[in-house]
Design a protein around this motif. Structure first.
Motif, PDB file in Angstrom:
ATOM      1  N   SER A  86       4.137 -34.747 -83.913  1.00 17.84           N
ATOM      2  CA  SER A  86       3.211 -33.669 -84.268  1.00 17.84           C
ATOM      3  C   SER A  86       1.803 -34.007 -83.774  1.00 17.84           C
ATOM      4  CB  SER A  86       3.196 -33.485 -85.794  1.00 17.84           C
ATOM      5  OG  SER A  86       2.211 -32.555 -86.162  1.00 17.84           O
ATOM      6  N   ASP A  87       1.041 -32.957 -83.429  1.00 20.56           N
ATOM      7  CA  ASP A  87      -0.365 -33.103 -83.013  1.00 20.56           C
ATOM      8  C   ASP A  87      -1.300 -32.456 -84.013  1.00 20.56           C
ATOM      9  OD1 ASP A  87       0.404 -30.546 -82.601  1.00 20.56           O
ATOM     10  OD2 ASP A  87      -0.328 -30.420 -80.523  1.00 20.56           O
ATOM     11  N   ALA A  88      -0.807 -32.296 -85.253  1.00 20.73           N
ATOM     12  CA  ALA A  88      -1.640 -31.650 -86.283  1.00 20.73           C
ATOM     13  C   ALA A  88      -2.857 -32.511 -86.552  1.00 20.73           C
ATOM     14  CB  ALA A  88      -0.830 -31.450 -87.556  1.00 20.73           C
ATOM     15  N   ALA A  89      -4.009 -31.812 -86.719  1.00 19.32           N
ATOM     16  CA  ALA A  89      -5.249 -32.561 -86.922  1.00 19.32           C
ATOM     17  C   ALA A  89      -6.074 -32.017 -88.074  1.00 19.32           C
ATOM     18  CB  ALA A  89      -6.085 -32.552 -85.628  1.00 19.32           C
ATOM     19  N   ASP A  90      -5.870 -30.744 -88.457  1.00 20.97           N
ATOM     20  CA  ASP A  90      -6.679 -30.196 -89.543  1.00 20.97           C
ATOM     21  C   ASP A  90      -5.877 -30.185 -90.838  1.00 20.97           C
ATOM     22  OD1 ASP A  90      -5.045 -27.740 -89.680  1.00 20.97           O
ATOM     23  OD2 ASP A  90      -5.995 -27.278 -87.747  1.00 20.97           O
ATOM     24  N   ARG A  91      -6.568 -29.808 -91.914  1.00 20.50           N
ATOM     25  CA  ARG A  91      -5.971 -29.865 -93.242  1.00 20.50           C
ATOM     26  C   ARG A  91      -4.746 -28.967 -93.349  1.00 20.50           C
ATOM     27  NH1 ARG A  91      -7.969 -31.135 -98.376  1.00 20.50           N
ATOM     28  NH2 ARG A  91      -6.992 -29.963-100.089  1.00 20.50           N
ATOM     29  N   GLY A  92      -4.860 -27.728 -92.858  1.00 21.35           N
ATOM     30  CA  GLY A  92      -3.756 -26.777 -92.988  1.00 21.35           C
ATOM     31  C   GLY A  92      -2.544 -27.206 -92.221  1.00 21.35           C
ATOM     32  N   SER A  93      -2.761 -27.633 -90.944  1.00 29.40           N
ATOM     33  CA  SER A  93      -1.620 -28.022 -90.128  1.00 29.40           C
ATOM     34  C   SER A  93      -0.973 -29.288 -90.678  1.00 29.40           C
ATOM     35  CB  SER A  93      -2.059 -28.227 -88.674  1.00 29.40           C
ATOM     36  OG  SER A  93      -3.066 -29.233 -88.598  1.00 29.40           O
ATOM     37  N   LEU A  94      -1.759 -30.205 -91.231  1.00 30.90           N
ATOM     38  CA  LEU A  94      -1.190 -31.400 -91.824  1.00 30.90           C
ATOM     39  C   LEU A  94      -0.353 -31.079 -93.070  1.00 30.90           C
ATOM     40  CD1 LEU A  94      -4.179 -33.903 -91.476  1.00 30.90           C
ATOM     41  CD2 LEU A  94      -1.984 -33.981 -90.248  1.00 30.90           C
ATOM     42  N   GLN A  95      -0.839 -30.041 -93.819  1.00 30.47           N
ATOM     43  CA  GLN A  95      -0.077 -29.648 -95.002  1.00 30.47           C
ATOM     44  C   GLN A  95       1.261 -29.045 -94.595  1.00 30.47           C
ATOM     45  OE1 GLN A  95      -1.018 -30.203 -98.190  1.00 30.47           O
ATOM     46  NE2 GLN A  95       1.039 -29.436 -98.804  1.00 30.47           N
ATOM     47  N   LEU A  96       1.241 -28.198 -93.564  1.00 30.40           N
ATOM     48  CA  LEU A  96       2.494 -27.607 -93.085  1.00 30.40           C
ATOM     49  C   LEU A  96       3.415 -28.681 -92.520  1.00 30.40           C
ATOM     50  CD1 LEU A  96       1.118 -24.383 -91.311  1.00 30.40           C
ATOM     51  CD2 LEU A  96       2.370 -24.545 -93.500  1.00 30.40           C
ATOM     52  N   LEU A  97       2.835 -29.676 -91.846  1.00 32.32           N
ATOM     53  CA  LEU A  97       3.631 -30.761 -91.281  1.00 32.32           C
ATOM     54  C   LEU A  97       4.317 -31.561 -92.390  1.00 32.32           C
ATOM     55  CD1 LEU A  97       4.523 -32.585 -88.944  1.00 32.32           C
ATOM     56  CD2 LEU A  97       2.328 -33.811 -89.192  1.00 32.32           C
ATOM     57  N   MET A  98       3.561 -31.820 -93.476  1.00 28.94           N
ATOM     58  CA  MET A  98       4.149 -32.617 -94.554  1.00 28.94           C
ATOM     59  C   MET A  98       5.251 -31.831 -95.266  1.00 28.94           C
ATOM     60  SD  MET A  98       4.117 -35.578 -95.778  1.00 28.94           S
ATOM     61  CE  MET A  98       2.579 -36.239 -95.084  1.00 28.94           C
ATOM     62  N   THR A  99       5.062 -30.508 -95.391  1.00 33.50           N
ATOM     63  CA  THR A  99       6.093 -29.689 -96.030  1.00 33.50           C
ATOM     64  C   THR A  99       7.370 -29.710 -95.201  1.00 33.50           C
ATOM     65  OG1 THR A  99       4.404 -28.285 -97.021  1.00 33.50           O
ATOM     66  CG2 THR A  99       6.626 -27.394 -96.860  1.00 33.50           C
ATOM     67  N   ALA A 100       7.204 -29.575 -93.870  1.00 29.70           N
ATOM     68  CA  ALA A 100       8.377 -29.607 -92.989  1.00 29.70           C
ATOM     69  C   ALA A 100       9.061 -30.975 -93.048  1.00 29.70           C
ATOM     70  CB  ALA A 100       7.964 -29.280 -91.555  1.00 29.70           C
ATOM     71  N   THR A 101       8.245 -32.016 -93.161  1.00 31.14           N
ATOM     72  CA  THR A 101       8.823 -33.363 -93.228  1.00 31.14           C
ATOM     73  C   THR A 101       9.653 -33.538 -94.500  1.00 31.14           C
ATOM     74  OG1 THR A 101       6.973 -34.246 -91.939  1.00 31.14           O
ATOM     75  CG2 THR A 101       8.277 -35.820 -93.262  1.00 31.14           C
ATOM     76  N   LEU A 102       9.128 -33.087 -95.632  1.00 28.32           N
ATOM     77  CA  LEU A 102       9.856 -33.213 -96.892  1.00 28.32           C
ATOM     78  C   LEU A 102      11.143 -32.393 -96.874  1.00 28.32           C
ATOM     79  CD1 LEU A 102       6.973 -33.197 -99.522  1.00 28.32           C
ATOM     80  CD2 LEU A 102       8.329 -35.150 -98.720  1.00 28.32           C
ATOM     81  N   ASP A 103      11.080 -31.180 -96.233  1.00 28.47           N
ATOM     82  CA  ASP A 103      12.307 -30.385 -96.120  1.00 28.47           C
ATOM     83  C   ASP A 103      13.371 -31.120 -95.327  1.00 28.47           C
ATOM     84  OD1 ASP A 103      11.118 -28.402 -97.571  1.00 28.47           O
ATOM     85  OD2 ASP A 103      10.511 -27.213 -95.834  1.00 28.47           O
ATOM     86  N   THR A 104      12.939 -31.804 -94.290  1.00 29.53           N
ATOM     87  CA  THR A 104      13.899 -32.587 -93.490  1.00 29.53           C
ATOM     88  C   THR A 104      14.480 -33.737 -94.309  1.00 29.53           C
ATOM     89  OG1 THR A 104      12.693 -32.026 -91.457  1.00 29.53           O
ATOM     90  CG2 THR A 104      14.157 -33.954 -91.395  1.00 29.53           C
ATOM     91  N   VAL A 105      13.615 -34.380 -95.093  1.00 27.33           N
ATOM     92  CA  VAL A 105      14.086 -35.503 -95.915  1.00 27.33           C
ATOM     93  C   VAL A 105      15.129 -35.046 -96.935  1.00 27.33           C
ATOM     94  CG1 VAL A 105      13.374 -37.169 -97.666  1.00 27.33           C
ATOM     95  CG2 VAL A 105      12.035 -36.910 -95.580  1.00 27.33           C
TER      96      VAL A 105
END
Length: 560
Positions: A86-105
């Motif tokens: 991921s190339d997320a750098a701002d707060r919103g994109s990082l939040q979406l990235l973490m949500t997607a990561t937890l869904d994968t887990v």
């Protein structure tokens, strides 16, 4: 209160249960064998069952732990790949990235119990995604597990925990901790995945219940098999024991059924052979005994005719002995004395042969033993005075009539008194009569030579003498005590003796007051002691009321 006491003393109450169980344990080989087999089998099954249960539980847990660690490792690896790409750098994109990561887990791990914590040592960053914690993991993750994960983030760490279930209880579970590296300078996050092992616990419980039911069924089956096998072995033993008892009781025709060719059949064949041999031997002995009895009886009868002739001729000579010279007169007297003794011997032989043949019948009638003893003492008083002995009578009881054969009881008393006079060494002889509710007893005590224990055991044998060199001085036949014993037994009583060398002897006759049969004979207790209270005394106490024979007036007083 009395009813409680009565219940506690009632036969068959629960207080007697341990004693009855112990008695059954001692008496029954079958019970002991079955219970020992069941006990040892149950112990073996219990040990094996516990071992299998612990082994299955351990293997099941190891398998579940390996599966959990593998799934957790796959989920952590997949989550890190997502974060690294991921190339997320701002707060919103990082939040979406973490949500997607937890869904994968959660998808790869197969569980929704996930927790995510930012490294507490990481610098503050307002763009960092917030921590997340599933409700089921609240308060479950320990500080020790977090410390391990924080210090060694390159590895996975796990911990067994108790997870709450929907019913308010707890299920066994495992929490696996690892580290995720979040891009854009956010730093490390602690990832914890919880796994519920309720299904594994149910599987183990089902296996344990199945094993328990199987163990109970196996024990029941072993019990039934043991009972059948033991019964098959014990029954022939019981049959052998029962046959042995019947054989010992005189049933010589009884035999053990023999079936098959095994060891028990061999035992039955050997036992039956022994019984056949024993029966044949007893038959031979019985025939010999009958021949002996018939011979004694026939000889005694055949001798009576010539003896009667000799007695008549001897009486004629004895009546004219004063006309003969001195030596001839003495010879006639000896002939007369020995003829009388020979006649008594023949009478005793005939009497003993009747007992051997079992043809003796009692002519019982109410008889006062005190009067009878007094009559015998009076008749033998002259003989006693010649030997220097004084005859005394003690009669604290026995004044009521007893159902006995007076002729035979008189013979017993005469034999006992004659024996006491011969061995009394000129000392006093005491005749005692007493009674209780069930029996009446008469004892004759002398203070003479006495006998050893070995001699006392044989004193009732026929023609036996304690001292073979001692000559009979009062004309006994050697059968008097033997006949007296038979007379006592014929009355349902007994005749026993106490004696000690140098302390004299006591012969005691005990007969029931009324005719008895069967088990009633075992309840007879003699009212007179066998061993005297003063065994070392040289004579009776002078103050005792035994000075003379009771007169008729005294008898009436005692009877009253």
């Amino acid at each position: 209160m009395s009813s409680v006491a009565d219940d506690s003393r009632a036969p068959g109450s629960w207080r007697d249960l341990p004693r009855r169980l112990l008695a059954t344990w001692r008496r029954s080989l079958q019970v002991r064998t079955v219970f020992i087999t069941i006990g040892l089998s149950s112990l073996a099954i219990l040990v094996i069952g516990l071992y299998i249960s612990f082994s299955v539980a351990s293997n099941l847990f190891q398998d579940q732990r390996s599966r959990v660690l593998e799934a957790s490792n796959n989920a952590t690896t997949a989550a890190q790949l997502i974060l690294d790409s991921s190339d997320a750098a701002d707060r919103g994109s990082l939040q979406l990235l973490m949500t997607a990561t937890l869904d994968t887990v959660t998808r790869i791990a197969g569980t929704n119990d996930v927790a995510l914590f930012r490294d507490p040592e990481a610098p503050a960053n307002r763009d960092a995604p917030p921590d997340q914690l599933s409700p089921d993991l609240a308060g479950v993750i320990s500080s020790d597990l977090r410390a391990q994960v924080q210090q060694h983030g390159e590895s996975q760490y796990w911990q067994s925990v108790a997870l709450e279930n929907s019913t308010g209880g707890t299920d066994p579970g495992i929490i696996v901790g690892s580290v995720l590296q979040v891009p854009a300078g956010i730093g490390r996050y602690e990832l914890y995945i919880g796994y519920n092992l309720a299904e594994a616990e149910q599987t183990l419980a089902f296996m344990q219940v199945t094993g328990t039911v199987g163990a109970i069924a196996l024990i029941a089956l072993l019990s039934a098999i043991t009972l059948v096998v033991v019964r098959g072995v014990i029954e022939p033993i019981r049959t052998t024991a029962s046959t042995s008892r019947r054989l010992a009781a005189g049933d010589l025709g009884v035999r053990i059924p023999s079936r098959g060719e095994d060891e028990l059949a061999s035992l039955a064949a050997s036992f039956n052979g022994m019984a056949d041999s024993l029966q044949e031997r007893i038959r031979e002995l019985a025939e010999l005994s009958v021949m002996q009895q018939r011979f004694v009886s026939d000889v005694s009868h055949e001798l009576r005719t010539p003896l009667t002739t000799i007695r008549l001729a001897g009486d004629v000579l004895y009546g004219q002995r004063e006309d003969f010279a001195g030596p001839t007169a003495r010879t006639v007297e000896l002939l007369h004395t020995q003829t009388e003794r020979f006649e008594r011997l023949l009478g005793d032989l005939l009497e003993i042969s009747r007992y051997d043949a079992g043809s003796v019948t009692l002519a019982t009638e109410p008889t006062n033993l005190v009067h009878l003893a007094g009559d015998v003492i009076e008749a033998m008083n002259g003989l006693a005075r010649e030997r220097g002995s004084e005859l005394r009578l003690e009669a604290p009881g026995g004044h009521l009539d007893a159902a006995v054969d007076p002729r035979r009881i008189r013979r017993i008393v005469t034999n006992l008194l004659g024996n006491a006079i011969e061995h009394g060494e000129g000392r006093p002889i005491v005749v005692a009569v007493d009674s209780n509710a069930s029996a009446i007893a008469l004892s004759v005590r002398d203070y003479g030579l006495g006998m050893t224990a070995e001699a006392a055991e044989r004193v009732f044998d026929r023609f036996w003498r304690a001292d073979p060199s001692r000559v009979r001085t009062i004309g006994g036949t050697g059968l008097g005590l033997a006949i007296s014993l038979e007379d006592a037994v014929a009355h349902g009583g007994f005749l026993d003796v106490w004696s000690h060398p140098g302390q004299g002897s006591v012969f005691r006759l005990t007969v029931p007051r009324a005719e008895r049969t069967g088990d009633e004979l075992a309840t007879i207790e003699s009212p007179l002691p066998l061993e005297p209270a003063d065994p070392e005394a040289a004579g009776p106490p002078p103050t005792a009321s035994i000075g003379a024979i009771l007169t008729d007036d005294e008898r009436e007083v005692h009877d009253a």
